[in-house]
Scaffold this motif. Structure first.
Motif, short mmCIF file in Angstrom:
data_model
loop_
_atom_site.label_atom_id
_atom_site.label_comp_id
_atom_site.label_asym_id
_atom_site.label_seq_id
_atom_site.Cartn_x
_atom_site.Cartn_y
_atom_site.Cartn_z
N LEU A 157 0.83 -1.20 0.00
CA LEU A 157 0.00 0.00 0.00
C LEU A 157 0.87 1.25 0.00
O LEU A 157 1.69 1.45 0.90
CB LEU A 157 -0.89 0.01 1.24
CG LEU A 157 -1.87 -1.16 1.40
CD1 LEU A 157 -2.44 -1.21 2.80
CD2 LEU A 157 -2.98 -1.06 0.35
N ASP A 158 0.68 2.10 -1.00
CA ASP A 158 1.38 3.37 -1.07
C ASP A 158 0.82 4.29 0.03
O ASP A 158 -0.39 4.50 0.10
CB ASP A 158 1.19 4.00 -2.44
CG ASP A 158 1.89 5.33 -2.57
OD1 ASP A 158 1.24 6.37 -2.29
OD2 ASP A 158 3.07 5.33 -2.94
N THR B 1 -1.02 7.61 -1.40
CA THR B 1 -2.24 7.29 -2.14
C THR B 1 -3.37 6.87 -1.21
O THR B 1 -4.52 7.25 -1.40
CB THR B 1 -1.98 6.15 -3.17
OG1 THR B 1 -0.96 6.58 -4.06
CG2 THR B 1 -3.23 5.78 -3.93
N HIS B 2 -3.03 6.08 -0.18
CA HIS B 2 -4.04 5.52 0.71
C HIS B 2 -4.19 6.32 2.01
O HIS B 2 -4.99 5.95 2.87
CB HIS B 2 -3.70 4.06 1.03
CG HIS B 2 -3.75 3.18 -0.18
ND1 HIS B 2 -4.93 2.67 -0.67
CD2 HIS B 2 -2.77 2.74 -1.01
CE1 HIS B 2 -4.68 1.94 -1.75
NE2 HIS B 2 -3.37 1.98 -1.97
N LEU C 10 -2.04 6.66 4.54
CA LEU C 10 -1.60 5.83 5.66
C LEU C 10 -0.38 6.42 6.36
O LEU C 10 0.51 6.98 5.72
CB LEU C 10 -1.25 4.42 5.16
CG LEU C 10 -2.36 3.70 4.41
CD1 LEU C 10 -1.85 2.40 3.82
CD2 LEU C 10 -3.56 3.46 5.32
N GLN D 29 -9.38 -1.16 5.84
CA GLN D 29 -10.19 -0.75 4.68
C GLN D 29 -9.33 -0.75 3.42
O GLN D 29 -9.73 -1.28 2.38
CB GLN D 29 -10.76 0.64 4.93
CG GLN D 29 -11.50 1.23 3.75
CD GLN D 29 -11.89 2.69 4.01
OE1 GLN D 29 -12.31 3.04 5.10
NE2 GLN D 29 -11.74 3.52 2.99
N GLU D 30 -8.15 -0.15 3.49
CA GLU D 30 -7.29 -0.03 2.31
C GLU D 30 -6.72 -1.38 1.86
O GLU D 30 -6.47 -1.59 0.68
CB GLU D 30 -6.17 0.98 2.56
CG GLU D 30 -6.67 2.40 2.79
CD GLU D 30 -7.54 2.91 1.65
OE1 GLU D 30 -7.13 2.83 0.48
OE2 GLU D 30 -8.66 3.39 1.93
N GLU E 274 -8.43 -4.04 2.18
CA GLU E 274 -9.64 -4.79 1.83
C GLU E 274 -9.76 -6.08 2.65
O GLU E 274 -9.97 -7.17 2.11
CB GLU E 274 -9.70 -5.07 0.33
CG GLU E 274 -9.74 -3.79 -0.49
CD GLU E 274 -9.79 -4.03 -1.99
OE1 GLU E 274 -9.86 -5.21 -2.45
OE2 GLU E 274 -9.76 -3.02 -2.73
#
Length: 156
Positions: free
Chosen positions: A49-50, A53-54, A56, A114-115, A117
């Motif tokens: 996960l970037d 972008t997410h 985080l 959530q990110e 999934e």
């Protein structure tokens, strides 16, 4: 570097140099992730996960651009399967010069789930930032390592 040397030298990294992981290293990680198995034959899925972008982050981490989240089906021995698989990933990352640290609480867990999934019937025990270690640790990291006695582990 052999496996025992990787185990002996690996340290948790919370201060990264701020440089994005190279495409070549991401490709190596992605390919390696596909090969990770565990003795419990329980699938563990890893999601890169970037951070930007997410949206985080973690308050104890500096200079990260990428996180890895791991998901495992909720079943008997899922924690052991996850731990075994995640440690294999962490050690491989270290062999590439990429630092990590297991994060289970100092993050917005709902956002990470959530990110990544995470579905019903799955668990995301922890995540880790991925990045190249900074030459110097942040004051926050130095204090945290002292508080948890991170530099006093048993070496054989």
């Amino acid at each position: 570097m052999d496996m025992m040397e990787l185990i002996r030298t690996r340290k948790s990294v919370r201060t990264f140099d701020g440089k994005a992981i190279t495409e070549n290293d991401i490709k190596k990680l992605t390919e390696y992730i596909k090969t990770i198995t565990n003795p419990y034959n329980i699938p563990v899925e890893f999601v890169l996960l970037d951070a930007e972008t997410h949206g985080l982050s973690s308050p104890v981490i500096q200079g990260e651009h990428l996180y890895v989240a791991g998901k495992v089906p909720l079943k008997e021995y899922c924690a052991e399967a996850f731990g075994y698989s995640f440690e294999k990933l962490v050690l491989y990352a270290w062999s590439l010069g990429i630092g990590t640290t297991w994060i289970g609480g100092t993050m917005k867990r709902e956002l990470f789930e959530q990110e990544a999934e995470v579905n019903d019937g799955e668990n995301m025990p922890c995540v880790s930032p991925l990045g190249y270690p900074a030459k110097k640790r942040s004051i926050k990291e130095i204090g945290m390592r002292m508080a948890i006695s991170a530099d006093k582990r048993i070496e054989n």
